[in-house]
Enzyme design. Structure first.
Site, mmCIF file in Angstrom:
data_model
loop_
_atom_site.group_PDB
_atom_site.id
_atom_site.type_symbol
_atom_site.label_atom_id
_atom_site.label_comp_id
_atom_site.label_asym_id
_atom_site.label_seq_id
_atom_site.Cartn_x
_atom_site.Cartn_y
_atom_site.Cartn_z
ATOM 1 N N ASN A 73 0.832 -1.204 0.000
ATOM 2 C CA ASN A 73 0.000 0.000 0.000
ATOM 3 C C ASN A 73 0.856 1.239 0.000
ATOM 4 O O ASN A 73 1.980 1.255 0.505
ATOM 5 C CB ASN A 73 -0.958 -0.001 1.196
ATOM 6 C CG ASN A 73 -0.354 0.650 2.425
ATOM 7 O OD1 ASN A 73 -0.353 1.874 2.542
ATOM 8 N ND2 ASN A 73 0.197 -0.152 3.318
ATOM 9 N N ILE A 75 -0.789 4.736 0.631
ATOM 10 C CA ILE A 75 -1.924 5.658 0.786
ATOM 11 C C ILE A 75 -1.394 7.095 0.832
ATOM 12 O O ILE A 75 -1.998 8.005 0.266
ATOM 13 C CB ILE A 75 -2.708 5.349 2.085
ATOM 14 C CG1 ILE A 75 -3.029 3.859 2.197
ATOM 15 C CG2 ILE A 75 -3.959 6.214 2.187
ATOM 16 C CD1 ILE A 75 -3.945 3.292 1.173
ATOM 17 N N CYS A 134 6.181 5.759 8.639
ATOM 18 C CA CYS A 134 5.373 5.585 7.433
ATOM 19 C C CYS A 134 6.285 5.612 6.216
ATOM 20 O O CYS A 134 6.947 6.610 5.956
ATOM 21 C CB CYS A 134 4.329 6.680 7.295
ATOM 22 S SG CYS A 134 3.352 6.483 5.786
ATOM 23 N N GLY A 269 -3.750 -5.740 11.277
ATOM 24 C CA GLY A 269 -4.104 -4.792 10.218
ATOM 25 C C GLY A 269 -4.719 -5.497 9.042
ATOM 26 O O GLY A 269 -5.945 -5.642 8.924
HETATM 27 C C1 LIG Z 1 -3.682 0.062 3.808
HETATM 28 C C2 LIG Z 1 -2.796 0.276 4.993
HETATM 29 C C3 LIG Z 1 -2.706 1.528 5.585
HETATM 30 C C4 LIG Z 1 -1.884 1.762 6.668
HETATM 31 N N1 LIG Z 1 -1.834 3.003 7.233
HETATM 32 C C5 LIG Z 1 -1.078 3.213 8.343
HETATM 33 C C6 LIG Z 1 -1.080 4.481 8.982
HETATM 34 O O1 LIG Z 1 -1.750 5.431 8.580
HETATM 35 N N2 LIG Z 1 -0.295 4.627 10.091
HETATM 36 C C7 LIG Z 1 0.451 3.600 10.596
HETATM 37 O O2 LIG Z 1 1.106 3.791 11.635
HETATM 38 N N3 LIG Z 1 0.447 2.391 10.018
HETATM 39 C C8 LIG Z 1 -0.289 2.170 8.895
HETATM 40 N N4 LIG Z 1 -0.297 0.919 8.320
HETATM 41 C C9 LIG Z 1 0.494 -0.164 8.908
HETATM 42 C C10 LIG Z 1 -0.360 -1.095 9.787
HETATM 43 O O3 LIG Z 1 -0.939 -0.397 10.862
HETATM 44 C C11 LIG Z 1 0.452 -2.278 10.327
HETATM 45 O O4 LIG Z 1 1.423 -1.797 11.218
HETATM 46 C C12 LIG Z 1 1.168 -3.053 9.232
HETATM 47 O O5 LIG Z 1 0.313 -3.188 8.112
HETATM 48 C C13 LIG Z 1 1.613 -4.448 9.661
HETATM 49 O O6 LIG Z 1 0.571 -5.226 10.178
HETATM 50 P P1 LIG Z 1 -0.376 -6.210 9.298
HETATM 51 O O7 LIG Z 1 0.501 -7.124 8.518
HETATM 52 O O8 LIG Z 1 -1.243 -6.891 10.304
HETATM 53 O O9 LIG Z 1 -1.169 -5.315 8.398
HETATM 54 C C14 LIG Z 1 -1.109 0.690 7.196
HETATM 55 C C15 LIG Z 1 -1.199 -0.569 6.604
HETATM 56 C C16 LIG Z 1 -2.021 -0.793 5.533
HETATM 57 C C17 LIG Z 1 -2.082 -2.165 4.930
#
Ligand SMILES: Cc1cc2nc3c(=O)[nH]c(=O)nc-3n(C[C@H](O)[C@H](O)[C@H](O)COP(=O)(O)O)c2cc1C
Ligand code: FES
Lengths: 320, 269
Positions: A73, A75, A134, A269
């Site tokens: 991603n 964003i 980020c 997430g």
């Molecule tokens: C679409 C998307 C948007 C995300 N936006 C943020 C964000 O705005 N701030 C942040 O700290 N992490 C963001 N993350 C990271 C997630 O919070 C998480 O730390 C990361 O995806 C790893 O965990 P997961 O594999 O369970 O998704 C985002 C992840 C995804 C997939």
């Protein structure tokens, strides 16, 4: 045989949670989006999407690419700015059945401090996560989490701006995550979120161009789990504050890897994009796992696969 | 007891038809979903097994007891869905999105569908036909074999104009070329690839006909939680009333939440 109930509650640096599951920032909206599909009273907390001081349009589309074992991603922190969010969105979250954690992002130490200050003043916010990691904003987005000195200064400024529990979210895209973790702890973090997404890209072989509008993105989901587990393992040996482990957790067994590596709680997430019932299911299965081993509390197994890790109880000299 | 989440539907597959090689229509027993689904809405289908994301699919057809999904097998996740057989369970989240606005719809409507876009327009056609409207379907695909489900639309009472890239059925060329040379309707609905939607918007604008476009995009959450699916809209759009004012007068709305159907005149793409 009636077993006594298993205690899944955890305390993440002062943030008391009934369940050890936090919905990952940027993956769960404000929580309201998921309310028709999940029981929000059966999750630990919702971490809001990261907010910046000024409004941001975010990155060009496409922002998402599905990969074989995860999601890329970019964003780009699209958000209407902290003032609008506090007034219109956060103010409406008072009735949520679980605690709400605000997430602060920024491009300078001062911006982080200001966003933290606004979140600190919002009664609906129980804790603040500092997103210094980020990978999806062009210039300075991730540099804070990639530099020990910058990490220290931004955490100090955030610490000065809030008395609420402060969770600092680290990047896996560094050489020595333990060194960064130590700086964050020293600068006043109450807990650490480990880890944010792993940098990556995908290329369209028909059009000969990057698939993401931003070229580079952050990889999440099962693909990054081993990277994240190791990061938690290393950080857990370096700091004494609690860790929220995350990266590719989709079931209880995944969550247990992080907990046994030293995480007190887990972030979920991307798995919500497969099935919003995953976090509730993880809680049920964690309870079953503990009960089947005659354990009473999730806190009993934190760090048990990590020989260099001391539980908070052990640290206080109380093995109980 | 856990409160059961209201928009999670534990359905069972009751029929599976391969419309042509690589295009599957799955029918699921889902009375509660069928009762509330509106034309142009979609669902997130949870593929059984080890997938890392659910699949967004248009609600193709519905009756009192069941809903149908039509999809092209394009990757790992749709392959898993295509392997489902009658009797097997499938969890659907929805209905999602706004759908077409058919209130006070005029009596002469053109529907433009390209490729898998056909999956999102049947319910609209049926509702318009029930209300006594003339419905013309302008239907395009790469080749005749992929113009699936023509009979379903024809037997319901749609007039059909076809176009294919290779000329194996109907006009050789873009379906929007067929639309441009046709008698203009009073309303256009469209679903298909972005170039087709853009061309439809241009035709609608020059003929001063309102058009509702159902956008296709890669979704992660499908419920408005991740901001991965945005499209620029004019600030004044009725679909973004809760968005803050921006300096350039453009807001970026979520296709899955504010859409997927947008008024062509409000898009700023
Ligand atoms: C679409 C998307 C948007 C995300 N936006 C943020 C964000 O705005 N701030 C942040 O700290 N992490 C963001 N993350 C990271 C997630 O919070 C998480 O730390 C990361 O995806 C790893 O965990 P997961 O594999 O369970 O998704 C985002 C992840 C995804 C997939
Ligand atoms: S796909 Fe997540 S907001 Fe649209």
């Amino acid at each position: 045989m009636v077993r006594p109930p298993v205690d899944l509650s955890v305390n993440v640096g002062g943030l008391a949670l009934r369940y050890p599951t936090l919905m990952g920032s940027g993956c769960y909206g404000t929580g309201a989006e998921f309310a028709p599909f999940a029981d929000l009273s059966r999750i630990g907390a919702i971490v809001l999407k990261s907010a910046t001081l000024a409004p941001r349009l975010g990155n060009a589309m496409p922002r998402l690419v599905h990969t074989p074992a995860g999601l890329l991603n970019a964003i780009g922190l699209q958000n209407p700015g902290i003032d609008w969010l506090v007034e219109h969105e956060i103010a409406a979250l008072g009735g949520m059945p679980c605690p709400i954690v605000g997430s602060a992002a920024g491009f300078s130490v001062d911006e982080y401090a200001q966003v933290c200050g606004r979140l600190d003043a919002s009664p609906e916010i129980s804790a603040i996560e500092l997103n210094i990691s980020c990978p999806n904003v062009a210039s300075e987005g991730e540099t804070f989490a990639c530099d020990a000195n910058l990490t220290a200064s931004v955490v100090r400024a955030a610490r000065a701006a809030t008395r609420k529990p402060l969770i600092v979210k680290l990047s896996p895209n560094v050489t020595d995550i333990a060194a960064i973790a130590r700086e964050a702890e020293r600068a006043g973090a109450d807990a650490l979120a480990v880890v944010n997404t792993v940098r990556g890209m995908a290329i369209d072989v028909e059009r000969w161009e990057p698939r993401l509008g931003n070229v580079a993105g952050g990889l999440s989901g099962p693909a990054i789990r081993p990277i994240a587990v190791l990061a938690v393992y290393e950080v857990a040996r370096a700091v004494r504050i609690p860790i929220v482990g995350q990266g590719g957790i989709a079931n209880a067994s995944d969550a247990l890897e992080f907990i046994l590596a030293g995480a007190s709680a887990v972030g979920i997430g991307t798995a919500n994009f497969l099935d919003p019932r995953v976090p509730e299911r993880i809680a049920v299965e964690l309870a079953e796992y503990l009960a089947s081993r005659n354990l009473r509390a999730i806190s009993e197994i934190v760090g048990r696969a990590n020989a260099g890790f001391a539980t908070p109880e052990q640290r206080e000299g109380d093995a109980g | 007891m856990a409160v059961s989440a209201s928009r999670v539907h534990e359905t069972r597959v009751v029929a599976r038809i391969e419309a042509t090689a690589g295009v599957v229509v799955l029918r699921m027993q889902a009375p509660e979903l069928a009762a509330i689904a509106r034309p142009g809405q979609f669902v997130m289908a949870i593929p059984p097994g080890e997938a890392s994301a659910a699949v967004a699919l248009g609600l193709y057809d519905a009756d009192a007891e069941s809903v149908s999904l039509l999809f092209f097998v394009a990757g790992k996740r749709t392959k898993v869905l295509a392997a489902l057989r009658p009797g097997e369970p499938l969890v659907l989240l929805g209905p999602l999105g706004n759908g077409f606005d058919l209130r006070d719809a005029p009596k002469d409507v053109a529907i433009v569908a390209g490729g898998v876009g056909i999956a999102s327009v049947l319910l609209a056609a049926l509702e318009l036909l029930r209300a006594g409207a003339r419905v013309r379907l302008f239907y395009g695909a790469r080749t005749a074999r992929l113009l699936v489900e023509r009979e379903r639309f024809a037997s319901a009472g749609c007039e059909i104009v076809l176009a294919t890239d290779d000329g194996t059925a109907g006009l050789r060329g873009f379906v929007t070329d067929a639309l441009a040379s046709a008698h203009m309707p009073a309303l256009i609905l469209a679903c298909g690839p972005t170039p087709m939607l853009r061309a439809t918007a241009t035709i609608a604008a020059s003929a001063n006909v309102p058009a509702q476009l159902a956008l296709e995009e890669t979704f992660a959450c499908g419920v408005g939680g991740c901001w991965g699916c945005v499209v620029p809209l004019v600030q004044e759009s009725a679909q973004a009333p809760h968005f803050p004012k921006t300096r350039d007068g453009i807001v970026r709305a979520r296709i899955c939440a504010e859409g997927p159907v947008f008024s062509a005149s409000e898009l700023r793409w």
